[in-house]
Design a protein around this motif. Structure first.
Motif, mmCIF file in Angstrom:
data_model
loop_
_atom_site.group_PDB
_atom_site.id
_atom_site.type_symbol
_atom_site.label_atom_id
_atom_site.label_comp_id
_atom_site.label_asym_id
_atom_site.label_seq_id
_atom_site.Cartn_x
_atom_site.Cartn_y
_atom_site.Cartn_z
ATOM 1 N N ILE A 166 34.129 21.581 37.658
ATOM 2 C CA ILE A 166 35.506 22.096 37.720
ATOM 3 C C ILE A 166 36.470 20.967 38.070
ATOM 4 O O ILE A 166 37.589 20.892 37.568
ATOM 5 N N PHE A 169 37.171 19.045 35.033
ATOM 6 C CA PHE A 169 38.054 19.824 34.158
ATOM 7 C C PHE A 169 39.510 19.736 34.644
ATOM 8 O O PHE A 169 40.427 19.485 33.867
ATOM 9 N N ARG A 170 39.708 19.922 35.958
ATOM 10 C CA ARG A 170 41.085 19.898 36.479
ATOM 11 C C ARG A 170 41.710 18.513 36.346
ATOM 12 O O ARG A 170 42.899 18.373 36.077
ATOM 13 N N GLN A 173 42.835 18.322 32.870
ATOM 14 C CA GLN A 173 44.046 19.128 32.644
ATOM 15 C C GLN A 173 45.282 18.404 33.180
ATOM 16 O O GLN A 173 46.338 18.401 32.547
ATOM 17 N N LEU A 235 46.227 28.081 39.012
ATOM 18 C CA LEU A 235 47.209 28.425 37.983
ATOM 19 C C LEU A 235 46.697 29.687 37.284
ATOM 20 O O LEU A 235 45.567 29.711 36.800
ATOM 21 N N PRO A 237 47.543 31.858 34.252
ATOM 22 C CA PRO A 237 48.363 32.118 33.063
ATOM 23 C C PRO A 237 48.149 33.537 32.537
ATOM 24 O O PRO A 237 47.019 34.004 32.467
ATOM 25 N N SER A 242 49.738 40.392 25.276
ATOM 26 C CA SER A 242 48.456 41.093 25.241
ATOM 27 C C SER A 242 48.045 41.527 26.647
ATOM 28 O O SER A 242 46.873 41.549 26.984
ATOM 29 N N THR A 244 47.354 44.084 29.572
ATOM 30 C CA THR A 244 46.987 45.495 29.726
ATOM 31 C C THR A 244 47.281 45.935 31.169
ATOM 32 O O THR A 244 47.423 45.097 32.061
ATOM 33 N N LEU A 247 44.597 44.706 33.650
ATOM 34 C CA LEU A 247 44.666 43.262 33.904
ATOM 35 C C LEU A 247 45.875 42.918 34.775
ATOM 36 O O LEU A 247 45.787 42.097 35.683
ATOM 37 N N ARG B 134 42.136 35.534 21.463
ATOM 38 C CA ARG B 134 42.107 35.733 22.912
ATOM 39 C C ARG B 134 40.676 35.481 23.376
ATOM 40 O O ARG B 134 39.723 35.917 22.730
ATOM 41 N N ILE B 160 35.281 29.752 40.339
ATOM 42 C CA ILE B 160 34.975 29.537 38.918
ATOM 43 C C ILE B 160 35.883 30.409 38.051
ATOM 44 O O ILE B 160 36.366 29.976 37.008
ATOM 45 N N ASP B 162 38.909 31.334 38.737
ATOM 46 C CA ASP B 162 40.225 30.684 38.705
ATOM 47 C C ASP B 162 40.249 29.568 37.658
ATOM 48 O O ASP B 162 41.209 29.430 36.903
ATOM 49 N N ALA B 163 39.182 28.790 37.626
ATOM 50 C CA ALA B 163 39.132 27.682 36.664
ATOM 51 C C ALA B 163 39.093 28.202 35.230
ATOM 52 O O ALA B 163 39.745 27.647 34.339
ATOM 53 N N CYS B 165 40.302 31.092 34.169
ATOM 54 C CA CYS B 165 41.661 31.601 33.873
ATOM 55 C C CYS B 165 42.569 30.433 33.509
ATOM 56 O O CYS B 165 43.354 30.506 32.562
ATOM 57 N N GLU B 166 42.492 29.392 34.317
ATOM 58 C CA GLU B 166 43.340 28.221 34.109
ATOM 59 C C GLU B 166 43.083 27.610 32.735
ATOM 60 O O GLU B 166 43.992 27.121 32.073
ATOM 61 N N ALA B 167 41.824 27.679 32.310
ATOM 62 C CA ALA B 167 41.484 27.115 30.999
ATOM 63 C C ALA B 167 42.001 27.976 29.858
ATOM 64 O O ALA B 167 42.179 27.480 28.748
ATOM 65 N N ALA B 170 41.571 35.171 28.909
ATOM 66 C CA ALA B 170 42.475 36.301 29.104
ATOM 67 C C ALA B 170 41.902 37.288 30.109
ATOM 68 O O ALA B 170 42.626 37.985 30.797
ATOM 69 N N ASP B 171 40.588 37.351 30.187
ATOM 70 C CA ASP B 171 39.948 38.236 31.161
ATOM 71 C C ASP B 171 38.561 37.671 31.456
ATOM 72 O O ASP B 171 38.028 36.886 30.669
ATOM 73 N N ARG B 181 36.930 47.753 29.330
ATOM 74 C CA ARG B 181 38.306 47.385 29.662
ATOM 75 C C ARG B 181 38.898 46.366 28.682
ATOM 76 O O ARG B 181 40.075 46.040 28.768
ATOM 77 N N PRO B 184 41.675 48.142 25.616
ATOM 78 C CA PRO B 184 43.145 48.071 25.662
ATOM 79 C C PRO B 184 43.687 46.692 25.249
ATOM 80 O O PRO B 184 44.754 46.594 24.664
ATOM 81 N N LEU B 185 42.909 45.643 25.554
ATOM 82 C CA LEU B 185 43.333 44.296 25.129
ATOM 83 C C LEU B 185 43.379 44.220 23.605
ATOM 84 O O LEU B 185 44.307 43.650 23.022
#
Lengths: 503, 218
Positions: A166, A169-170, A173, A235, A237, A242, A244, A247, B134, B160, B162-163, B165-167, B170-171, B181, B184-185
């Motif tokens: 990780i 990766f960061r 980024q 972060l 995003p 999209s 839901t 989410l 997505r 992990i 968080d990483a 998501c950052e990359a 979408a879920d 779930r 709906p996406l």
């Protein structure tokens, strides 16, 4: 008289001995601060001792900036942190990794020597593990080879390898979204760069406006990485188009919980104009209850913003209006990204950058774009902005048969646009109003039918027509064939229609 | 108002080692269709076993008609078979519902993440630029677990997540039970995509007609 060494002289002698060692070593105290390091360590991690001593070490995987970009010397060091098991006194061997200035990781075997007993501090009835043991860390005299690292990794806890992953990766980024990645020398781009720096420094909410494909998301990420450096700030995003309910609820919970830990993550809302009214309501509710412990960076299309301004908060073209309160809350800092056509002086460098990016993973190596190709690109209107430029260059790279892209290698649309631009514009063609109105009427009828689930009586009532007249219009507009209709073609008297309606 | 979907569908790519996530997805979609609740787009599911196969499959699907893609499936499946001795996944005819796949067709890409491919998945997610895709991360059971410390398992799995998501995920799903779930996406993705016809409009019919009049810009 026998010489009795003082504590001071012993410490000085000891420091001399440790300094002369060719093995890097350092000591961290109970608060995980580096209190001593020798010259070998300083040269290994390429930092002066005075920039190491006094700094905390933390075991996390956030991207660390290079020292030139990191003015705050109180920021924690992630490179020198032993694994938590060593800090807890449970292991005495492991590896320590250090990033070089070019982003490469070097590894050395390490021995951890506990120098004191583990203390526990009790605060408000809770036992805190923040106070541990002092630790002497002695590194090996040479870097581990990749084979040795692999062998080491297979033997140690997997979680440490995941953290390293990780971390890499960061780091990648942070480099990908650095300020240097925002290409261009035009005044408009320079202004955007200055705004990014100001936004990063302020930690305020940011609204980024710009045309689609202009790099709004890239700017948003640049702000995050510029602001957070190697601090432990996630972060998050979110693509509003999209999103839901489930989410969004989980994301708001995540933001609330993250805030309770003291960290303030960055919530990136991409395409805010696509967020539904319901989700906006949830966000506003959370804001009013002060449950949004995050910095919010949102992106919005310029076209939507103009529409919203013109219609006083109500957006058009099928999108939900952005709540004025929400927009005000987010737009503490507002950054406007210019259109590519407003900064054509940046086009050559952008095109060259995308061309070289194509070379990266290709056996074909193309050097540059010839003048005629650049001229054609400059004549184009770029509705898809920078993203479209990238796609055009990728297509040209694929079509190019030599080491230089020429006009003929570009997609045909550019030649057509150039030819159209060279012709005198014709007068606009006359409009046949009857046909235009008929098409509008047809659209309205279609939509009404959809909304009433195909119920023609209801649709006729909604459009203020009698049912027979509604049928006639359907036939006249070619929406149904006369023979498809079960009812007789002759028009019923008005009173029958009224009776039906009453029933 | 439901969307007039015609023969349009959502393309699901599932990249996993075993097939349990794809099976759960099929069950979830079938259950949803049989219960006749809210509308969801029709589905075509493509299974692959490695990230390399996934990238090849994505590349093919964005450029070739489905006929060619089906041939590519066979090639990829046979490669997977020879590489890992995993039997090729039988294609489900019920999910093959379209004749062609436009370049801008929406798709949801599910990738199983384990200790061995975390770095590759992070790199893959963060470098994809297609606006119609997505990405969803499927967490392997073993990921982030360290021996005997429950607290650190939670912490590291969150870290992990968080990483990922950052990359660009979408879920993130922790278990196949959560796969419903994603439906709906798929609906939201279909609504946002022009391939599925006009999205629902919020303006009134009168406003729509007024905006369509030729002199409204003057």
């Amino acid at each position: 008289m026998r010489f009795m060494p003082t504590k001071r002289s012993i410490a000085e002698e000891l420091a001399k001995l440790l300094d002369s060692s060719d093995r890097p070593l350092y000591v961290i105290n109970e608060q995980r601060q580096v209190i001593y390091c020798n010259g070998a360590l300083a040269s290994w991690i390429d930092l002066e001792p005075k920039r190491i001593i006094g700094r905390r070490v933390e075991f996390h995987s956030e991207a660390a900036k290079t020292e030139e970009l990191l003015p705050d010397e109180s920021a924690p060091l992630t490179d020198l942190c032993p694994p938590p098991s060593a800090l807890a006194g449970e292991t005495n061997v492991g590896t320590i990794s250090c990033a070089t200035r070019d982003g490469r990781l070097r590894h050395r075997a390490a021995e951890f020597v506990a120098l004191g007993r583990r203390q526990k501090r009790t605060t408000a009835g809770l036992t805190s593990d923040s106070v541990g043991i002092s630790l002497l860390v002695v590194l090996g005299s040479a870097d581990l080879t990749p084979q040795e690292v692999a062998a080491e990794v297979s033997g140690e806890a997997t979680i440490e390898e995941l953290h390293r992953t990780i971390r890499r990766f960061r780091r990648g980024q942070a480099q990908r979204y650095s300020m240097q990645s925002l290409l261009g020398a035009s005044s408009a781009v320079q202004k955007v760069r200055a705004q990014i720096e100001a936004a990063a420094a302020s930690r305020a909410n940011v609204l980024i406006c710009g045309p689609r494909g202009s790099g709004r998301s890239h700017v948003a990420r640049a702000i995050h990485y510029q602001a957070t450096g190697d601090q432990d700030v996630p972060l998050l995003p979110i693509r509003c188009d999209s999103l839901t309910n489930d989410l969004w609820t989980r994301t708001l919970d995540r933001v609330r919980l993250a805030g309770s830990d003291g960290e303030r993550p960055t919530l990136l809302l991409e395409n805010l104009e696509a967020m539904s009214a319901e989700h906006q309501g949830l966000l506003l509710n959370a804001i009013q209850q002060k449950l949004v412990n995050a910095r919010v960076v949102a992106t919005i299309s310029t076209a939507e913003l103009v529409s919203a301004n013109e219609k006083d908060g109500a957006s058009v073209s099928g999108r939900t209006a952005i709540d004025a309160k929400l927009r005000n809350w987010i737009s503490t800092v507002e950054i406007q990204i210019p259109r590519l056509t407003d900064r054509l002086e940046d086009l050559p460098i952008l095109a060259q950058y995308f061309l070289e990016a194509c070379n990266r993973n290709s056996s074909k190596q193309v050097g540059s774009l010839r003048g005629d190709a650049l001229d054609q690109l400059a004549l184009y209107s770029w509705p898809g902005d920078v993203r479209q430029l990238r796609e055009a260059i990728e297509a040209a790279h694929a079509a190019c048969g030599s080491h230089v892209v020429v006009a003929a290698d570009l997609p045909a649309i550019f030649l057509q646009a150039a030819q159209a631009a060279s012709h005198i514009r014709h007068k606009p063609e006359p409009i046949v109003l009857e046909e235009v109105l008929a098409s509008i009427e047809k659209d309205a009828i279609e939509r009404t039918l959809i909304e009433t689930g195909g119920n023609k009586s209801e649709a006729a009532a909604l459009l203020g027509m009698t049912r027979p007249r509604f049928y006639r219009r359907l036939v006249q507009l070619g929406m149904i064939s006369p023979e498809a209709e079960v009812r007789p073609a002759v028009e019923l008297p008005e009173f029958i229609e009224q009776e039906d309606a009453e029933q | 108002m439901s969307i007039q979907c015609g023969d349009r569908y959502i393309f699901w790519f599932v990249c996993e080692r075993t097939g349990r996530w794809a099976a759960a997805l099929r069950v979830a979609i079938a259950r949803h269709h049989s219960s006749d609740r809210s509308w969801i787009p029709l589905a075509r599911i493509k299974e692959v076993r490695t990230l390399t196969q996934l990238m090849g499959s994505l590349l093919l699907s964005r450029k070739l008609p489905v006929g060619d893609l089906s041939e590519a499936d066979d090639v990829l499946n046979s490669r997977a078979e020879s590489a890992s001795e995993t039997p090729p996944t039988p294609r489900r005819p019920g999910f093959l519902l379209s004749n062609s796949l436009p370049k801008d067709h929406p798709a949801i890409v599910l990738v199983e993440v384990g200790e061995e491919n975390l770095a590759d998945v992070l790199e893959f997610f963060s470098t994809q630029r297609d606006q119609n895709l997505r990405f969803v991360a499927l967490m392997d059971d073993s990921l982030g677990k360290s021996a005997g410390n429950t607290k650190s398992i939670v912490y590291d799995r969150d870290f992990i997540c968080d990483a990922l998501c950052e990359a660009g995920a979408a879920d993130i799903l922790q278990t196949p039970r959560q796969i419903a779930r994603l439906l709906p996406l798929a609906v939201r993705l279909a609504q946002a995509n022009s391939c599925f016809g006009k999205p629902a409009r919020d303006d009134s019919i009168a406003e729509m007609a007024k905006l369509a009049l030729p002199w409204q810009d003057d």
